[in-house]
Design an enzyme around this catalytic site. Structure first.
Site: not given
Ligand code: ADP
Length: 400
Positions: A13, A91, A180, A208-210, A241, A285, A331-333, A384
């Site tokens: 990637n 990717r 995503h 999808h929350l990264g 963003r 975090r 990561g967040i999800g 992924e």
């Protein structure tokens, strides 16, 4: 060709200044080696890795992507993995309208891929650089491109067209593409599996929350609407963003701050979202730690972030005949209980009711985080890299 347990796929990637890599066994998902080359393009470029033997670092001979890939190959050789690699999966961010599935790379389609680089000028050229470096350094290995956009090629016109003069779509490919997609494909299949139902008869909302964040409506296993657009800037608030803004903001800020359009785009891409609102960090975090200590803007960043997710999920729900589950990933999800519970509270109108105890443990065996009487919400970890490894295996053995 039969698949052997000791055969692996190298997954690459390539980002603008980084290269993530993993060596995966496509059937079991076993990961023999993974790592990250960072700060490429600067004289602080470094490559770190983790294998079964532990963590380590490789000395790079140069600072660019080519040197990083050479470093990865050297590492594969040192770890006795090089001879077990059967293919390389990349990717690739943008596949435009030409590529609705993963692609076995040939000289011809590599040229075709180059013609759509303008759709993702920050990402695609560097993805192609990775493909070319492997062609040079490991010419015997087949390569596969797996596109972030491909899964969303099933979007109906009503969802992918902007309300702009139609000629802009015809002449310049201006439309919504969505990103995503590899994650959504993996997570929708896994969620259907966990629920014991065919993905072709499943209807999901997925968030999808990264670092990048998006949401998607999946009807009978196909993407029918998503929050990202022509580029990954549209939609939800993200790490750095802004997500959706009024386009009039761009000339407004240019004039007020005496900036060029590119400067404002830089603000929208790199200085907004959680980072811009909190003024602390793009990392959830750190923001939560600050919020717990009473940092007002950190708290505000969390509120805006969660509200926007819920608002978008509400909008995406109109594309589904029913909601089998709302799935949180990234990561967040996967880890952030507060965001999940705030989103579910905003979505009470769709019948969601969080189960505090299940949410606290990131879900039960089935990933469930809602009460028995609620519309189902669940947590599913994305992967992924595994999806890329599996596509690479499928395409390279099919054609062997
Ligand atoms: P990427 O999009 O780069 O793959 P990830 O999916 O790893 O990113 O997600 C990164 C985000 O996940 C960061 O905002 C990080 O703070 C957040 N995250 C990771 N672990 C936790 C956690 N335990 N609690 C809250 N947020 C977390």
């Amino acid at each position: 060709m039969l698949f052997m347990d000791h055969e692996y796929t190298l997954v690459l990637n390539c980002g603008s200044s980084s290269l993530k890599f993993a060596v995966l066994q496509p059937h079991t998902g076993a990961c023999a080696l993974q790592g990250l080359a960072e700060r490429l393009g600067s004289n602080q470029a470094s490559l770190t890795y983790q294998s079964e033997q532990g963590k380590g670092q490789v000395q790079l001979t140069g600072h660019d992507h080519q040197s990083a890939i050479a470093g990865v190959i050297e590492l594969l050789s040192a770890q006795n993995l090089l001879d077990s690699i059967r293919g390389v999966g990349h990717r690739v961010v943008h596949g435009g309208e030409a590529f609705s599935q993963s692609l076995l790379i040939t000289d011809d389609n590599l040229k075709q891929l180059e013609t759509i680089s303008h759709l993702a000028p920050l990402h695609n050229p560097v993805n192609l650089l990775g493909i070319k470096a492997i062609s040079q350094l490991l010419p015997q290995l087949p390569q596969v491109a797996v596109f972030d956009t491909a899964f969303h090629q099933t979007l109906p016109e009503a969802a992918y067209l902007y309300a702009l003069p139609y000629e802009q779509y015809e002449q310049f490919d201006v439309r919504r593409y969505g990103f995503h997609g590899t994650s959504y494909r993996y997570v929708s299949e896994k969620a259907a599996n966990m629920l014991g139902q065919p993905v072709t008869d499943s209807h999901f909302l997925i968030a999808h929350l990264g670092n990048g964040c998006s949401a998607c409506a999946i009807r009978n296993g196909q993407s029918v609407d998503t929050s990202m657009g022509l580029t990954p800037l549209e939609g939800l608030a993200m790490g750095t963003r802004s997500g959706d803004v009024d386009p009039s903001l761009i000339p407004f800020l240019c004039e007020r701050l005496n900036l060029e359009t590119s400067d404002v785009m830089n603000i929208l891409n790199k200085q907004s979202g959680l980072q811009g609102l909190s003024g602390i960090s793009n990392d959830m975090r750190e923001i939560q730690q600050a919020a717990e200590q009473g940092h007002v803007r950190a708290n505000l960043a969390i509120e805006v972030f969660a509200f926007r997710i819920a608002r978008y999920l509400g909008a995406l729900a109109v594309s589904l005949p029913r909601i089998d589950a709302l799935v949180f990933t990234g990561g967040i999800g996967e880890n952030d209980r507060l965001t999940r519970s705030l989103v579910l509270e905003h979505l009470a109108i769709l019948g969601f009711e969080v189960d505090g105890a299940l949410n606290q443990t990131n879900g039960n065996d089935q990933g469930r985080i809602t009460t028995d009487s609620s519309t189902l919400a669940m947590v599913v970890a994305t992967n992924e890299e595994l999806m890329i490894a599996q596509d690479t295996f499928a395409l390279t053995t099919q054609n062997a």
